[in-house]
Scaffold this active site. Structure first.
Site, PDB file in Angstrom:
ATOM      1  N   GLU A   1      90.409  43.011  48.836  1.00 38.56           N
ATOM      2  CA  GLU A   1      90.706  43.723  47.599  1.00 38.56           C
ATOM      3  C   GLU A   1      89.440  44.259  46.933  1.00 38.56           C
ATOM      4  OE1 GLU A   1      92.807  41.232  44.923  1.00 38.56           O
ATOM      5  OE2 GLU A   1      94.371  40.682  46.374  1.00 38.56           O
TER       6      GLU A   1
ATOM      7  N   ASP B   1      81.440  25.930  54.106  1.00 34.53           N
ATOM      8  CA  ASP B   1      80.985  24.640  54.605  1.00 34.53           C
ATOM      9  C   ASP B   1      82.142  23.907  55.273  1.00 34.53           C
ATOM     10  OD1 ASP B   1      78.886  22.501  54.623  1.00 34.53           O
ATOM     11  OD2 ASP B   1      80.402  21.447  53.440  1.00 34.53           O
TER      12      ASP B   1
END
Length: 566
Positions: free
Chosen positions: A281, A232
């Site tokens: 990751e 956002d």
């Protein structure tokens, strides 16, 4: 001579269909041509009859979304929040607000979605917190000099007694972007920055604790199994050094003409490079999606460079009129801007912040993205259906806002006393009529809230809402719901749809867009009259009437057609 119109695709309910959807969801680079469905949790489905949508309600409707044919579901905020701005004022980023359920409900929703071959994207709100966030409450209680105040933008005021705001910035919701606090001793004190509502103080991203906290929040939800984050106000967060005066208030809309001291600062990109390292990751191709209101698509492309975010909403496309020349220009500019950074384009027509496109297109061009008039409902729906097929034919990823597959219009006649958009009560800034696109969607023809829940709905639904419901449209040839189902099924089947980064424009009459992508051809008539175009093989789907003749094909007004030459 023959006529064609949209026909419903078979609803995928068999085990093999579920397996097919799951296989699609697991494919590599799934996000490059994904169709992502936005769920506004308050207004999707209510499981406990309190009039407010919730996570368990969403979970119960996941099979509907699988059968619709989307690849992923984006959930607007469901975090613990006082709800001053419908959950975009977050008090605790690691907790679910009780009105929506619990963390166990969130876990169950994610697991069920994955079992159905759907991915889950959650909202992240890093520009500001709630004023009920523990950091901010402590900052107020500890008074001037508190280390917690350094995590926000607290400043002394101007004027003889500090009675004036620190600068001339205004809130996007209207009024000053600064609020003065009352200090613990009862005296008027410092001011804090809030680019939106006063209940949404902006974080100071220059402070290392803020970055540390959000990196931890990312890992919390990634460990829960979410497939990505919609960020956002991704163009916010970083403010120009010294918080300089704006000087002119012409740039306070979300889409300005220039970079402002508080939006689209270059420093945001350092944050996203750090976040991308974390995301990479994790296995499973998790993604970031930016809500980045920028002056140009060229600046939007900065957010999706290879080491930053994966997608950014294409608000320039959303704001484009139903006009062939304008649409072609923004399509070309979008594809040309995304190609150098290797990112897919995105296409969107509606969301929880703008008037639904079935109503925007029902009104004259030039009224903006928040409209208070119903307009010509028949015209708006016809154009909306055509615009949807055009959007789904373009290369890249498409976003669908809940209820647009039902052809829902904005509810423009909500009584003032039921409105809840904070911008509505602040007078200036945005128009404050976002409640109209947030009215709970109808699932059944009858019931206290047309199947939304057993206890009414938090915003009143119009009379006749039931005739637009999922129940009323399912299996009905030519209905808007079946048009979406058919289009999404064809999109999955056609290798030339979605993928890629270019279109081959074809010669077409004025007011008509025509392009080829391999064996696929899309023709969109944006005019108010039928046009004759060459026939391009077999009609796959059309939003309106198409009459094939010996000389080609007559495409009805405001109609889009998909052909295949294979």
């Amino acid at each position: 001579m023959s006529q064609h119109s949209a026909a419903p695709a078979p609803t995928p309910t068999t085990d093999s269909a579920v397996a097919t959807v799951a296989t699609v969801a697991r494919r590599r680079d799934w996000w490059r041509d994904a169709v992502i469905y936005q769920v506004y949790p308050r207004s999707f489905a209510d499981s406990n009859g309190d009039g407010m949508g919730d996570l368990e309600g969403i979970r119960s409707r996941l099979p509907y979304l699988r059968d619709l044919g989307v690849d992923a579901v984006w959930l607007s905020p469901f975090y613990a929040s006082p709800q001053a701005d419908a959950g975009y004022d977050v008090a605790d980023y690691r907790a679910v607000d009780p009105m929506f359920g619990t963390l166990l409900d969130a876990d169950a929703l994610i697991r069920d979605a994955h079992a159905l071959g759907l991915r889950i994207i959650v909202d992240l709100v890093p520009n500001h917190s709630s004023d009920q966030h523990e950091w901010f409450k402590r900052a107020l209680a500890e008074g001037p000099g508190s280390p917690l105040r350094e995590r926000y933008h607290f400043r002394p005021g101007k004027g003889e007694n500090g009675e004036l705001p620190p600068n001339d910035w205004e809130s996007i919701f209207g009024g000053p972007a600064w609020t003065r606090v009352t200090e613990p001793d009862g005296t008027p004190g410092e001011w804090y920055l809030h680019l939106f509502a006063p209940e949404q103080p902006d974080f100071n991203w220059e402070h290392p604790a803020v970055g540390d906290e959000f990196r931890s929040i990312l890992r919390f939800w990634l460990d829960m199994g979410v497939d990505g984050f919609r960020i956002d106000v991704a163009h916010g967060m970083v403010k120009a050094e010294g918080l300089p005066d704006l000087g002119s208030h012409d740039e306070l809309r979300m889409l300005g003409n220039d970079v402002t001291p508080f939006f689209d600062q270059d420093g945001v990109h350092d944050i996203y490079r750090q976040w991308r390292l974390i995301l990479d990751e994790y296995s499973g191709e998790r993604i970031f999606v930016a809500e980045a209101w920028t002056p140009t698509v060229e600046r939007t492309a900065n957010y999706v460079r290879p080491d930053e975010l994966h997608q950014a909403f294409n608000f320039q496309y959303l704001a484009t009129h139903w006009d062939a020349a304008e649409l072609r220009e923004v399509v070309d500019r979008t594809l040309d801007s995304m190609r150098p950074v290797g990112a897919p384009a995105t296409w969107v027509l509606s969301n929880h912040d703008v008037t639904r496109h079935a109503t925007r297109f029902a009104n004259p061009a030039g009224l903006g993205t928040q409209i208070r008039e119903a307009g010509d409902r028949e015209l708006g729906l016809r154009r909306a259906r055509a615009a949807t097929l055009l959007m789904l034919a373009l290369p890249g990823s498409a976003y669908v806002y809940q209820g647009e597959e039902l052809g829902l219009p904005d509810v423009v006649d909500l009584p003032d006393e039921v409105r809840q958009d904070p911008a509505y009560f602040r007078g200036a800034g945005q128009d404050g009529y976002r409640d109209g696109c947030r009215v709970p969607i109808p699932w059944t023809r009858e019931g206290s809230s047309y199947g939304f829940g057993d206890g009414g709905s938090w915003l009143p639904q119009p009379a006749g809402w039931g005739e637009l419901s999922v129940e009323a449209q399912t299996g009905v040839p030519g209905s808007t719901l079946e048009l979406y189902r058919s289009a999404l099924a064809v999109r999955r089947e056609q290798a030339d749809l979605g993928a890629g980064d270019a279109v081959e424009w074809l010669t077409a009459p004025e007011g008509v867009l025509a392009f080829r992508r391999g064996d696929f051809v899309c023709v969109a008539n944006t005019t108010g009259s039928p046009v004759t175009v060459p026939a391009h093989g077999r009609v796959l789907i059309t939003s309106g009437e198409v009459e094939e003749t010996s000389g080609g094909a007559v495409v009805a007004a405001d109609t889009t057609v998909w052909w295949t030459t294979a």
